[in-house]
Design a protein around this motif. Structure first.
Motif, PDB file in Angstrom:
ATOM      1  N   LEU A   1      32.715  33.331  40.700  1.00  0.00           N
ATOM      2  CA  LEU A   1      32.645  34.682  40.147  1.00  0.00           C
ATOM      3  C   LEU A   1      32.385  34.641  38.638  1.00  0.00           C
ATOM      4  O   LEU A   1      31.527  35.328  38.119  1.00  0.00           O
ATOM      5  CB  LEU A   1      33.969  35.409  40.420  1.00  0.00           C
ATOM      6  CG  LEU A   1      33.962  36.920  40.228  1.00  0.00           C
ATOM      7  CD1 LEU A   1      32.971  37.576  41.157  1.00  0.00           C
ATOM      8  CD2 LEU A   1      35.350  37.487  40.474  1.00  0.00           C
ATOM      9  N   GLY A   2      33.149  33.791  37.971  1.00  0.00           N
ATOM     10  CA  GLY A   2      33.078  33.765  36.513  1.00  0.00           C
ATOM     11  C   GLY A   2      31.849  33.078  35.960  1.00  0.00           C
ATOM     12  O   GLY A   2      31.304  33.469  34.944  1.00  0.00           O
ATOM     13  N   GLY A   3      31.406  32.027  36.639  1.00  0.00           N
ATOM     14  CA  GLY A   3      30.288  31.247  36.124  1.00  0.00           C
ATOM     15  C   GLY A   3      28.975  31.600  36.772  1.00  0.00           C
ATOM     16  O   GLY A   3      27.990  31.889  36.100  1.00  0.00           O
ATOM     17  N   TYR A   4      28.934  31.596  38.076  1.00  0.00           N
ATOM     18  CA  TYR A   4      27.663  31.872  38.765  1.00  0.00           C
ATOM     19  C   TYR A   4      27.252  33.333  38.576  1.00  0.00           C
ATOM     20  O   TYR A   4      26.092  33.626  38.360  1.00  0.00           O
ATOM     21  CB  TYR A   4      27.776  31.583  40.257  1.00  0.00           C
ATOM     22  CG  TYR A   4      27.910  30.121  40.616  1.00  0.00           C
ATOM     23  CD1 TYR A   4      28.034  29.720  41.935  1.00  0.00           C
ATOM     24  CD2 TYR A   4      27.915  29.124  39.643  1.00  0.00           C
ATOM     25  CE1 TYR A   4      28.154  28.383  42.284  1.00  0.00           C
ATOM     26  CE2 TYR A   4      28.043  27.786  39.980  1.00  0.00           C
ATOM     27  CZ  TYR A   4      28.168  27.420  41.307  1.00  0.00           C
ATOM     28  OH  TYR A   4      28.309  26.097  41.651  1.00  0.00           O
ATOM     29  N   LEU A   5      28.198  34.243  38.695  1.00  0.00           N
ATOM     30  CA  LEU A   5      27.861  35.653  38.523  1.00  0.00           C
ATOM     31  C   LEU A   5      28.095  36.148  37.105  1.00  0.00           C
ATOM     32  O   LEU A   5      27.685  37.237  36.761  1.00  0.00           O
ATOM     33  CB  LEU A   5      28.672  36.527  39.492  1.00  0.00           C
ATOM     34  CG  LEU A   5      28.057  36.753  40.861  1.00  0.00           C
ATOM     35  CD1 LEU A   5      28.921  37.706  41.661  1.00  0.00           C
ATOM     36  CD2 LEU A   5      26.656  37.334  40.750  1.00  0.00           C
ATOM     37  N   GLY A   6      28.770  35.343  36.321  1.00  0.00           N
ATOM     38  CA  GLY A   6      29.006  35.732  34.939  1.00  0.00           C
ATOM     39  C   GLY A   6      30.066  36.795  34.767  1.00  0.00           C
ATOM     40  O   GLY A   6      30.131  37.433  33.726  1.00  0.00           O
ATOM     41  N   GLN A   7      30.897  37.019  35.784  1.00  0.00           N
ATOM     42  CA  GLN A   7      31.940  38.028  35.656  1.00  0.00           C
ATOM     43  C   GLN A   7      33.285  37.309  35.530  1.00  0.00           C
ATOM     44  O   GLN A   7      33.885  36.903  36.522  1.00  0.00           O
ATOM     45  CB  GLN A   7      31.942  38.949  36.898  1.00  0.00           C
ATOM     46  CG  GLN A   7      30.631  39.678  37.104  1.00  0.00           C
ATOM     47  CD  GLN A   7      30.543  40.921  36.239  1.00  0.00           C
ATOM     48  OE1 GLN A   7      30.682  40.862  35.020  1.00  0.00           O
ATOM     49  NE2 GLN A   7      30.312  42.054  36.862  1.00  0.00           N
ATOM     50  N   VAL A   8      33.758  37.178  34.303  1.00  0.00           N
ATOM     51  CA  VAL A   8      34.962  36.396  34.036  1.00  0.00           C
ATOM     52  C   VAL A   8      36.212  37.163  34.449  1.00  0.00           C
ATOM     53  O   VAL A   8      36.452  38.266  33.984  1.00  0.00           O
ATOM     54  CB  VAL A   8      35.030  36.051  32.530  1.00  0.00           C
ATOM     55  CG1 VAL A   8      36.349  35.408  32.186  1.00  0.00           C
ATOM     56  CG2 VAL A   8      33.876  35.147  32.166  1.00  0.00           C
ATOM     57  N   SER A   9      37.004  36.551  35.312  1.00  0.00           N
ATOM     58  CA  SER A   9      38.203  37.226  35.793  1.00  0.00           C
ATOM     59  C   SER A   9      39.455  36.639  35.162  1.00  0.00           C
ATOM     60  O   SER A   9      39.669  35.429  35.179  1.00  0.00           O
ATOM     61  CB  SER A   9      38.305  37.104  37.319  1.00  0.00           C
ATOM     62  OG  SER A   9      39.624  37.366  37.737  1.00  0.00           O
ATOM     63  N   PHE A  10      40.286  37.506  34.607  1.00  0.00           N
ATOM     64  CA  PHE A  10      41.569  37.079  34.061  1.00  0.00           C
ATOM     65  C   PHE A  10      42.695  37.453  35.002  1.00  0.00           C
ATOM     66  O   PHE A  10      43.850  37.501  34.607  1.00  0.00           O
ATOM     67  CB  PHE A  10      41.821  37.774  32.713  1.00  0.00           C
ATOM     68  CG  PHE A  10      40.992  37.221  31.597  1.00  0.00           C
ATOM     69  CD1 PHE A  10      39.794  37.811  31.243  1.00  0.00           C
ATOM     70  CD2 PHE A  10      41.410  36.116  30.882  1.00  0.00           C
ATOM     71  CE1 PHE A  10      39.022  37.305  30.210  1.00  0.00           C
ATOM     72  CE2 PHE A  10      40.643  35.603  29.843  1.00  0.00           C
ATOM     73  CZ  PHE A  10      39.455  36.193  29.521  1.00  0.00           C
ATOM     74  N   GLY A  11      42.370  37.749  36.241  1.00  0.00           N
ATOM     75  CA  GLY A  11      43.406  38.222  37.149  1.00  0.00           C
ATOM     76  C   GLY A  11      43.377  37.541  38.497  1.00  0.00           C
ATOM     77  O   GLY A  11      43.876  38.090  39.471  1.00  0.00           O
ATOM     78  N   HIS A  12      42.796  36.353  38.566  1.00  0.00           N
ATOM     79  CA  HIS A  12      42.646  35.707  39.870  1.00  0.00           C
ATOM     80  C   HIS A  12      43.965  35.287  40.501  1.00  0.00           C
ATOM     81  O   HIS A  12      44.012  35.001  41.684  1.00  0.00           O
ATOM     82  CB  HIS A  12      41.708  34.507  39.770  1.00  0.00           C
ATOM     83  CG  HIS A  12      40.376  34.773  40.376  1.00  0.00           C
ATOM     84  ND1 HIS A  12      39.656  35.933  40.105  1.00  0.00           N
ATOM     85  CD2 HIS A  12      39.643  34.079  41.273  1.00  0.00           C
ATOM     86  CE1 HIS A  12      38.537  35.907  40.800  1.00  0.00           C
ATOM     87  NE2 HIS A  12      38.496  34.803  41.528  1.00  0.00           N
ATOM     88  N   ALA A  13      45.026  35.257  39.706  1.00  0.00           N
ATOM     89  CA  ALA A  13      46.331  34.907  40.276  1.00  0.00           C
ATOM     90  C   ALA A  13      46.731  35.916  41.356  1.00  0.00           C
ATOM     91  O   ALA A  13      47.537  35.612  42.228  1.00  0.00           O
ATOM     92  CB  ALA A  13      47.385  34.860  39.180  1.00  0.00           C
ATOM     93  N   ALA A  14      46.166  37.104  41.276  1.00  0.00           N
ATOM     94  CA  ALA A  14      46.491  38.126  42.284  1.00  0.00           C
ATOM     95  C   ALA A  14      46.177  37.605  43.686  1.00  0.00           C
ATOM     96  O   ALA A  14      46.994  37.741  44.607  1.00  0.00           O
ATOM     97  CB  ALA A  14      45.723  39.415  42.012  1.00  0.00           C
ATOM     98  N   MET A  15      45.000  37.009  43.849  1.00  0.00           N
ATOM     99  CA  MET A  15      44.625  36.503  45.171  1.00  0.00           C
ATOM    100  C   MET A  15      45.410  35.250  45.537  1.00  0.00           C
ATOM    101  O   MET A  15      45.737  35.020  46.688  1.00  0.00           O
ATOM    102  CB  MET A  15      43.120  36.208  45.230  1.00  0.00           C
ATOM    103  CG  MET A  15      42.285  37.436  45.481  1.00  0.00           C
ATOM    104  SD  MET A  15      42.137  38.491  44.046  1.00  0.00           S
ATOM    105  CE  MET A  15      40.928  37.560  43.123  1.00  0.00           C
ATOM    106  N   PHE A  16      45.667  34.443  44.521  1.00  0.00           N
ATOM    107  CA  PHE A  16      46.461  33.228  44.728  1.00  0.00           C
ATOM    108  C   PHE A  16      47.832  33.615  45.266  1.00  0.00           C
ATOM    109  O   PHE A  16      48.310  33.072  46.263  1.00  0.00           O
ATOM    110  CB  PHE A  16      46.597  32.505  43.385  1.00  0.00           C
ATOM    111  CG  PHE A  16      47.287  31.174  43.436  1.00  0.00           C
ATOM    112  CD1 PHE A  16      48.629  31.048  43.088  1.00  0.00           C
ATOM    113  CD2 PHE A  16      46.591  30.042  43.811  1.00  0.00           C
ATOM    114  CE1 PHE A  16      49.263  29.817  43.112  1.00  0.00           C
ATOM    115  CE2 PHE A  16      47.218  28.795  43.832  1.00  0.00           C
ATOM    116  CZ  PHE A  16      48.553  28.681  43.487  1.00  0.00           C
ATOM    117  N   GLY A  17      48.455  34.578  44.617  1.00  0.00           N
ATOM    118  CA  GLY A  17      49.782  35.028  45.020  1.00  0.00           C
ATOM    119  C   GLY A  17      49.772  35.673  46.393  1.00  0.00           C
ATOM    120  O   GLY A  17      50.630  35.405  47.230  1.00  0.00           O
TER     121      GLY A  17
END
Lengths: 291, 242, 326
Positions: C56-72
């Motif tokens: 998401l962050g690199g290939y699409l260029g949309q940097v996410s600061f909230g990915h822990a949500a899915m991890f949790g």
């Protein structure tokens, strides 16, 4: 009914703090088109500066305000000159400037942790617990003072931007930096100045916040998001717009206490942010003029 | 025979402003149609609606027999109508060949190897084949305009919408462009709709011209007819000269 | 060999990945230190998570600061279904992945319309809101005391090999998402989403796919984590610091590259382990500095540095991608 009045007063007073906090973020975005992800870091830094000056030197936070703001101003200019200036402006630099300033925030967080430990700190002055009566409500003196200071800051800002040469130059650069170079406005200097100003506002808001809430080095994420909500809702630049948006956010937060437990009220701000961003399609930060 | 691209009663409102008012035009098979008009006439809006970049407020658009009104840009592209952009928008992180391969793969439904060959063929057509492994950043403006055209061609469209491709390049490059556009129609049998400010190009290329003014279609015919139409002269030059 | 691999896969890469897996699978024969064994397992999860973030962050260029949500979410869903329904572990992981993936679509699909910094800020909001709500949701997460899974003897040790598979799958997916024809479309969307649409690329479909894959993989990583530690609590699983760690791994390792984030993950885990005893918070400042340096001087992070060295050593080796296949 009394409760209602209490809540309304609380919302209004809180709105003052939020407006000051948000304005710094909005100013930097409006002029430099950069989202200052170090905004939270500077708020935290302001809080710690106030706390330190009070604990170590006995300096009253409201008296320290000027000192902290000026120091933060220069920190902002330094940040701009050393780091931000090297990035491409506008869309191209978008994510990069975000990450850069985020890195700075992490460094500040770490510094605070090393200097002051990770524990919650509070700023207790001799008058912290004093309250005065407004009608039937008992209102903390601190909250009123914060509100008062916030109003003064916003008025000063408004005057600065509309009446002084520098202020007009800032607004001009926000509108069209290229034309500004044509008429002899030193655009780079204005960028540095604006960044400094935005940083100073963040630190000032942090100082004010320190008198009201406990804080620790991780402080800042919530404040960043709230600032963002206010900026998006209120549009850029107009002090009135920022004030109204701050009032909306503060009201929603304060009244949410009636429905959900206290520590979830922060989530209200976050959800509001995501909703606002998603429902206002396309031109969020439109080409609004500062003023 | 159904027109390749047809607009019926297209209108577009932006808040209180009516940018296009009941515009109807049709692009015939093998035709080069010019869309002209003074500044602010609504050409870009009309163009954008035909390409699917913005939806019309009212009216219909057909590609052949199929109605495409309101479809998003990518579906219109896949239906056979592909646009270029006035301010060129190449994929700066892809090479020229990759720019065209994406288009070939997505638009024309070619299998993977086939799309690369198609892309290369289109780059050869516009004369950029030798530089196919370079990035758009290294091209001149004319080069990037040609890249956009090659990329659009890689979609194997029935109709190509050109957005002011001639404006902004020097005269000799402009002559190249004109030749290229004619070749696209003659050799690849693609119908072309072009908006343009450079009148010389319009006069020499277009068999048919539509004129917009203040959102309305005020004239339509051969270049000669249109240029002599008093309404058109007035639109461009004001009442005195009509 | 070439017959059943898609044409865009370089046989060398497939063989390399396979070889690395075999080697790693055999390492425990020679290494008896449990500490290193477990550290490696955590590294494998870290690699998978960092790569998933990078899609998401690199290939699409949309940097996410909230990915822990899915991890949790992945972690707690897996824990919950194991505790309440007695589901076998792998099935629970699958369920965790699917729920996490679905969740990422729910918030991500409308939010991806936002570009660049606005999307990133929204993700901070999503991450923090999810953390707060889930901390409050006692049944799901056990509140601030968290959830404990019954300790199965030997599971922690076995998870090492599950980790290898997880990391290998993530690496393969990273490779595929980049080198396949879809990879070109993703890059086109990253460069200019509107122009991509104008040449027939359906932006929403591809973005949703990446969003789901990224979220689901994060979910599996969370589930793995829960099984590994047999105890999870929302403050840690959903924490902002955790979200930040993948940003750091991705950017410092090499955002948008195929292997960069894996490299970032390896370094991150090992550095954190070594610092955690003496200077627990120092790693943030260290990484913050690295982040600043990467942004200013080498946008492709460590991978970029590596490429520079390679180019200097072998200047003729500049041909990649389509040029190589000409």
């Amino acid at each position: 009914m009394d409760r209602l009045v209490d809540l309304v007063i609380a919302a209004v007073l809180l709105a003052g703090l939020y407006a000051t906090m948000a304005y710094g973020l909005g100013l930097i975005y409006g002029v430099l088109r950069i989202v200052n992800l170090n905004h939270g870091g500077m708020i935290m830094a302001g809080a710690y500066a106030a706390w330190y000056l009070h604990t170590a030197l006995g300096l009253d936070p409201y008296l320290a305000l000027l000192l902290v703001s000026v120091a933060a101003f220069f920190v902002g200019i330094l940040t701009y000159r050393l780091l931000v200036r090297r990035l491409p402006r506008g869309a191209a630099g978008g994510v990069q400037s975000l990450l850069l300033l985020f890195g700075v925030w992490l460094i500040l967080r770490n510094a605070a942790y090393l200097l002051f430990s990770g524990n919650d700190q509070t700023l207790r002055t001799t008058y912290s617990t004093r309250a005065i009566a407004i009608g039937n409500s008992l209102v903390s003196l601190n909250r009123i003072a914060v509100f008062g200071v916030a109003i003064v800051i916003l008025i000063v800002l408004h005057l600065l931007l509309t009446r002084t040469y520098v202020g007009k130059a800032i607004r001009a650069v926000a509108q069209n930096p290229d034309s500004c170079t044509l008429v002899g406005i030193p655009v780079e200097r204005i960028y540095a100045l604006t960044f400094g100003l935005g940083t100073a506002l963040a630190a000032a808001a942090g100082l004010l916040g320190a008198t009201l809430f406990p804080f620790n080095p991780s402080f800042g994420a919530a404040e960043l998001l709230k600032s963002f909500v206010v900026v998006v809702l209120g549009g850029l630049g107009s002090v009135a717009g920022t004030a109204i948006a701050a009032l909306i956010l503060a009201t929603v937060e304060v009244f949410a206490i009636l429905v959900i437990p206290a520590y979830l009220t922060a989530a209200v701000g976050f959800v509001l942010l995501v909703l606002v961003l998603v429902i206002r399609p396309g031109g969020l930060f439109g080409q609004r003029v500062l003023g | 025979m159904a027109a390749v691209l047809r607009a019926e009663g297209l209108s577009k409102r932006f808040g209180g402003l009516k940018a296009n008012d009941d515009v109807s035009l049709s692009l015939q098979e093998g035709q080069i149609l010019g869309l002209i008009g003074p500044n602010g006439a609504g050409k870009s809006t009309c163009f954008a609606m035909l390409a699917g970049s913005i939806p019309p407020t009212s009216g219909k658009i057909f590609v052949g027999d199929r109605e495409v009104t309101g479809l998003p840009g990518f579906k219109v592209a896949r239906a056979g109508v592909v646009r270029t952009h006035q301010i060129v928008r190449p994929f700066t992180n892809l090479t020229l060949l990759e720019n065209c391969t994406v288009a070939a793969a997505q638009c024309s439904g070619h299998a993977e190897a086939g799309s690369r060959e198609l892309a290369r063929e289109m780059l050869q057509f516009v004369g950029l084949d030798k530089r196919r492994h370079e990035y758009p950043g290294g091209l001149t403006l004319a080069g990037r305009k040609k890249l956009e055209m090659a990329r659009a061609l890689s979609c194997m469209p029935r109709a190509l919408l050109l957005d002011e491709v001639i404006a902004g390049v020097n005269p000799s490059e402009a002559r190249d462009m004109v030749t290229l556009i004619r070749r696209i129609r003659d050799e690849r049998k693609i119908s072309i709709l072009m908006t343009e400010h450079v009148m010389a190009a319009v006069m020499s290329l277009c068999e048919h011209v539509a004129v917009l003014e203040a959102g309305k279609l005020i004239a339509s015919g051969s270049p000669r007819e249109v240029v002599e139409d008093p309404a058109v002269v007035e639109a461009y030059l004001g009442k005195k000269h009509a | 060999m070439k017959g059943w691999l898609p044409s865009w896969v370089r046989p060398r890469a497939a063989i390399g990945l396979l070889a690395a897996c075999v080697v790693l699978a055999l390492v425990p024969i020679f290494n008896t230190a449990i500490y290193i064994h477990n550290l490696l397992t955590l590294t494998f999860v870290g690699i998978a998570a960092a790569l998933a973030w990078n899609w998401l962050g690199g290939y699409l260029g949309q940097v996410s600061f909230g990915h822990a949500a899915m991890f949790g979410i992945g972690g707690f869903v897996a824990a919950r279904v194991q505790l309440s329904l007695g589901m076998p572990m792998l099935l629970a992981w699958l369920v965790g992945a699917l729920v996490a993936g679905a969740f990422s679509l729910v918030w991500g699909h409308p939010t991806l319309r936002l570009r660049g910094p606005y999307f990133s800020i929204a993700t901070i909001g999503v991450g923090e809101a999810t953390r707060l709500v889930c901390t409050y949701w006692d049944w799901f997460t056990g509140g601030s005391s968290g959830l404990s899974l019954p300790m199965k003897s030997g599971l922690k040790y076995e998870l090492y090999w599950y980790g290898i598979v997880l990391a290998a799958l993530a690496l393969a997916a990273s490779y595929a998402l980049r080198r396949s024809p879809m990879g070109l479309s993703l890059l086109a969307i990253k460069s200019d989403v509107d122009a991509a649409g104008d040449v027939g690329v359906s932006p929403t479909r591809l973005q949703d796919l990446v969003l789901f894959l990224s979220g689901a993989t994060m979910g599996i990583c969370g589930s793995f984590y829960a099984s590994f530690f047999s105890y999870i609590e929302p403050g840690d699983m959903f924490g902002f610091d955790r979200s930040i760690s993948w940003v750091l791994m991705g950017v410092i390792g090499g955002i948008g590259t195929i292997f960069g984030p894996a490299l970032g993950a390896i370094i991150f885990v090992f550095v954190k382990e070594n610092l955690i005893a003496s200077y627990p918070q120092l790693y943030l400042g260290l990484y913050g500095t690295l982040l600043v340096l990467v942004i200013l001087f080498e946008p492709l992070g460590l991978t970029g540095l590596f490429l520079r060295l390679v180019r200097r050593a072998r200047p003729d080796l500049s041909v990649t991608g389509m040029a190589a296949e000409d």
